[in-house]
Design an enzyme around this catalytic site. Structure first.
Site, PDB file in Angstrom:
ATOM      1  N   CYS A   1      39.792 -68.062  50.623  1.00 29.59           N
ATOM      2  CA  CYS A   1      38.550 -68.377  51.332  1.00 29.59           C
ATOM      3  C   CYS A   1      37.842 -67.102  51.806  1.00 29.59           C
ATOM      4  O   CYS A   1      37.377 -66.351  50.963  1.00 29.59           O
ATOM      5  CB  CYS A   1      38.831 -69.369  52.457  1.00 29.59           C
TER       6      CYS A   1
ATOM      7  N   HIS B   1      42.257 -73.238  51.046  1.00 33.76           N
ATOM      8  CA  HIS B   1      43.342 -72.784  51.939  1.00 33.76           C
ATOM      9  C   HIS B   1      44.689 -73.393  51.527  1.00 33.76           C
ATOM     10  O   HIS B   1      45.078 -74.431  52.057  1.00 33.76           O
ATOM     11  CB  HIS B   1      43.055 -73.238  53.375  1.00 33.76           C
TER      12      HIS B   1
ATOM     13  N   GLU C   1      47.499 -72.370  52.432  1.00 30.19           N
ATOM     14  CA  GLU C   1      48.463 -72.173  53.526  1.00 30.19           C
ATOM     15  C   GLU C   1      48.397 -73.298  54.555  1.00 30.19           C
ATOM     16  O   GLU C   1      49.207 -73.351  55.472  1.00 30.19           O
ATOM     17  CB  GLU C   1      48.233 -70.801  54.186  1.00 30.19           C
TER      18      GLU C   1
HETATM   19  N1  GLN Z   1      32.609 -69.449  55.445  1.00 24.70           N
HETATM   20  C1  GLN Z   1      33.549 -68.425  55.792  1.00 24.70           C
HETATM   21  C2  GLN Z   1      33.020 -67.044  55.422  1.00 24.70           C
HETATM   22  O1  GLN Z   1      32.052 -66.951  54.764  1.00 24.70           O
HETATM   23  C3  GLN Z   1      34.876 -68.634  55.111  1.00 24.70           C
HETATM   24  C4  GLN Z   1      35.540 -69.882  55.644  1.00 24.70           C
HETATM   25  C5  GLN Z   1      37.022 -69.845  55.552  1.00 24.70           C
HETATM   26  O2  GLN Z   1      37.660 -68.821  55.361  1.00 24.70           O
HETATM   27  N2  GLN Z   1      37.596 -71.008  55.761  1.00 24.70           N
HETATM   28  O3  GLN Z   1      33.601 -66.060  55.786  1.00 24.70           O
END
Ligand code: GLN
Length: 202
Positions: free
Chosen positions: A83, A179, A181
């Protein structure tokens, strides 16, 4: 023979690093929380967790981590970004807050990443995802997740969702928009650790 305990770091500036640490330790890895360049010594892999990529990027600057992380990769280290961590790995980032204009990234994965590609926090969802290299679908949690809008040369697409690329790999760099994890399914962590075991025994 497999090395018994791969040595892996988790970037621990912000975000879901504790969850990654717990998953990796459950699989027998020796885990170091990385906050300063010196913490990278002796590691063969590093996980960049989810969280807020703009905040993490700022802290990476404050802690002097940008060049050491690129050096870590150049020296043979494996990196896995989930992410926000995936955003940090991309060559180009789209959707930075207007006051930033441009968002810095490590540029180790030849993709353009689009932040918040599936909508806002309220649009978060879980789905079963078919991931290349895994024989059965993986439960995947998407929280303000990015997607890889452009996938350049040298990058392998590992998973798509709703026509968007959400997992990709280039050499020693793995990136997932979701994610892994946050579920009990440890197969992606296992895959990552296996790549380190091969490295450590090579
Ligand atoms: N939207 C977040 C970003 O741009 C990422 C979201 C996340 O890591 N769950 O950093």
């Amino acid at each position: 023979m497999l090395a018994p305990r791969p040595r892996v770091g988790v970037l621990a500036l912000q975000g879901a690093f504790r969850e990654h640490r717990a998953r990796l330790e459950a699989l027998g890895a020796e885990v170091t929380e990385v906050r300063l360049p010196g913490d990278l010594a002796g590691l063969s892999g590093l996980v960049l967790p989810g969280g807020e990529s703009t905040t993490m990027a700022r802290l990476m600057g404050e802690f002097g981590l940008w060049a050491p992380l690129r050096d870590f990769h150049a020296a043979g280290g494996h990196l896995w970004g989930t992410c926000a961590g995936a955003i940090l790995l991309a060559r180009e980032v789209q959707g930075a807050p207007p006051q930033f204009g441009h968002q810095d990234s490590l540029a180790l994965l030849n993709v353009t990443v689009q932040r918040n590609a599936f909508g806002r926090q309220i649009d978060s969802f879980t789905t079963d995802l078919q991931v290349q290299g895994l024989d059965a679908p993986l439960p995947a949690v998407f929280i303000r997740a990015p997607a890889f809008a452009r996938v350049g040369e040298g990058v392998t697409v590992l998973a798509t969702h709703q026509g968007q690329v959400v997992a990709a790999q280039q050499g020693r760099v793995l990136a997932t928009a979701f994610h892994p994890e946050l579920t009990g399914d440890l197969r992606l962590h296992e895959l990552f650790l296996n790549s380190l075991r091969r490295l450590e025994t090579a």
